[in-house]
Design an enzyme around this catalytic site. Structure first.
Site, PDB file in Angstrom:
ATOM      1  N   ASP A  50      -1.730  -0.429  -1.555  1.00  0.00           N
ATOM      2  CA  ASP A  50      -1.668   0.623  -0.537  1.00  0.00           C
ATOM      3  C   ASP A  50      -2.938   0.616   0.315  1.00  0.00           C
ATOM      4  OD1 ASP A  50      -0.532   2.693   0.848  1.00  0.00           O
ATOM      5  OD2 ASP A  50      -1.055   4.239  -0.612  1.00  0.00           O
ATOM      6  N   ASN A  54      10.534   1.950   2.452  1.00  0.00           N
ATOM      7  CA  ASN A  54       9.863   1.312   3.603  1.00  0.00           C
ATOM      8  C   ASN A  54      10.846   0.880   4.698  1.00  0.00           C
ATOM      9  OD1 ASN A  54       7.241  -0.306   1.632  1.00  0.00           O
ATOM     10  ND2 ASN A  54       7.202   1.642   2.701  1.00  0.00           N
TER      11      ASN A  54
HETATM   12  C1  FPP Z   1       1.085  -0.421   1.966  1.00  0.00           C
HETATM   13  O1  FPP Z   1       0.181  -0.094   2.976  1.00  0.00           O
HETATM   14  C2  FPP Z   1       1.513  -1.799   2.131  1.00  0.00           C
HETATM   15  C3  FPP Z   1       2.766  -2.175   2.458  1.00  0.00           C
HETATM   16  C4  FPP Z   1       3.882  -1.226   2.675  1.00  0.00           C
HETATM   17  C5  FPP Z   1       3.132  -3.593   2.661  1.00  0.00           C
HETATM   18  C6  FPP Z   1       2.413  -4.560   1.789  1.00  0.00           C
HETATM   19  C7  FPP Z   1       2.813  -5.908   2.183  1.00  0.00           C
HETATM   20  C8  FPP Z   1       1.977  -6.955   2.335  1.00  0.00           C
HETATM   21  C9  FPP Z   1       0.539  -6.928   2.005  1.00  0.00           C
HETATM   22  C10 FPP Z   1       2.533  -8.267   2.801  1.00  0.00           C
HETATM   23  C11 FPP Z   1       3.398  -8.818   1.718  1.00  0.00           C
HETATM   24  C12 FPP Z   1       3.521 -10.281   1.806  1.00  0.00           C
HETATM   25  C13 FPP Z   1       4.036 -11.045   0.828  1.00  0.00           C
HETATM   26  C14 FPP Z   1       3.977 -12.504   0.973  1.00  0.00           C
HETATM   27  C15 FPP Z   1       4.659 -10.475  -0.388  1.00  0.00           C
HETATM   28  P1  FPP Z   1       0.578   1.024   4.019  1.00  0.00           P
HETATM   29  O2  FPP Z   1       1.104   0.364   5.250  1.00  0.00           O
HETATM   30  O3  FPP Z   1       1.475   2.038   3.398  1.00  0.00           O
HETATM   31  O4  FPP Z   1      -0.854   1.638   4.292  1.00  0.00           O
HETATM   32  P2  FPP Z   1      -1.207   3.138   4.663  1.00  0.00           P
HETATM   33  O5  FPP Z   1      -0.861   3.994   3.473  1.00  0.00           O
HETATM   34  O6  FPP Z   1      -2.682   3.083   4.896  1.00  0.00           O
HETATM   35  O7  FPP Z   1      -0.425   3.490   5.910  1.00  0.00           O
END
Ligand code: FPP
Length: 258
Positions: A21, A69
């Site tokens: 996260d 998501n």
């Molecule tokens: C959470 O941060 C992260 C995600 C929803 C996506 C995570 C995905 C990746 C790192 C790429 C995955 C790639 C592969 C190859 C599996 P957020 O966007 O919720 O952050 P925030 O809470 O700060 O808004």
């Protein structure tokens, strides 16, 4: 001595699960678009896999994309799909070289065709990997998984393949997407929030939780090893009392202790 030397090899978590996260906040705090946070998040994945493998962790499950998501803005969802396909395709050779076996849990039917195809190719090409299993939770949520498992169990009872009275906790585990993978010993969540977000709710019944303020794109080897060392300082009682716990209980589960 480096941090890895402080890890006790006899009390390693066999399976670490991570809620990655903070990508969006990392990007915003630097004046970037959210997508930049996800790109940097992919680099953090490579670091985590390498560090976990170096420490001899056998399973690493990463929460890459939840069922919820799908409700994000369309351009962010599309950007994430493209990024995942790009990263998986680019990294397959390196993963093979490093003995990383890719597996995936989640509702693959919701993925766009090109993403599903790329993922299946990577899973096939890495299936002989022996060093570490990188299990990617994609279009995954625990409530979806438990609903699906309930449907399959009901089908099998109705077909006469399964006897209702034989349904045990082990039966339910077998019908989950994580069947064959040991339950996580350690669950790490980055980004400062302290919740499960519909991730491995059944499987984490006895996981140790570790929360860190570090945003996922900044997470590295040092952070992983700090989490493992913190885990190794915990007493896992599995419902028993301290006096009942023997020194070598760290890796045993309640049923195995009989
Ligand atoms: C959470 O941060 C992260 C995600 C929803 C996506 C995570 C995905 C990746 C790192 C790429 C995955 C790639 C592969 C190859 C599996 P957020 O966007 O919720 O952050 P925030 O809470 O700060 O808004």
């Amino acid at each position: 001595m480096s941090l890895i030397d402080y890890i006790d090899q006899d009390r390693l978590p066999k399976h670490i699960a991570i809620i990655m996260d903070g990508n969006g906040r990392w990007a915003t705090s630097k004046g970037f678009e959210r997508g930049e946070g996800h790109k940097e998040g992919v680099r953090a994945i490579s670091r985590a896999v390498e560090a976990a493998s170096k420490a001899s962790v056998q399973y690493l499950t990463l929460y890459a994309f939840s069922t919820e998501n799908w409700n994000r803005p369309e351009d962010e969802v599309n950007g994430l799909m493209d990024l995942m396909v790009y990263a998986i395709s680019e990294e397959t050779e390196e993963l093979k070289k490093n003995g990383v076996k890719i597996t995936c849990i989640g509702d693959m039917t919701r993925l766009p065709e090109y993403a599903r195809t790329a993922l299946i190719k990577c899973i096939r090409e890495t299936e002989t990997g022996k060093c570490i299993t990188l299990n990617i939770a994609l279009s995954y949520s625990s409530k979806w998984e438990l609903t699906e498992a309930t449907r399959k169990i009901t089908d099998d009872v109705l077909k006469g393949v399964l006897n209702k009275d034989d349904i045990s906790e082990e039966t339910i585990s077998m019908y989950l997407t994580t069947s064959g993978i040991p339950d996580p010993d350690l669950l790490i969540r980055t980004g400062g929030e302290q919740r499960m977000s519909n991730f491995l709710l059944w499987q984490c019944a006895y996981a140790e939780f570790y929360f860190t303020e570090v945003y996922w794109p900044d997470f590295g080897e040092k952070d992983l090893y700090e989490a493992i060392i913190d885990y190794q300082g915990r007493e896992r009682r599995f419902g028993k009392i301290s006096e009942q716990i023997e020194l070598n209980c760290f890796e045993s589960k309640p049923d195995e202790e009989q």
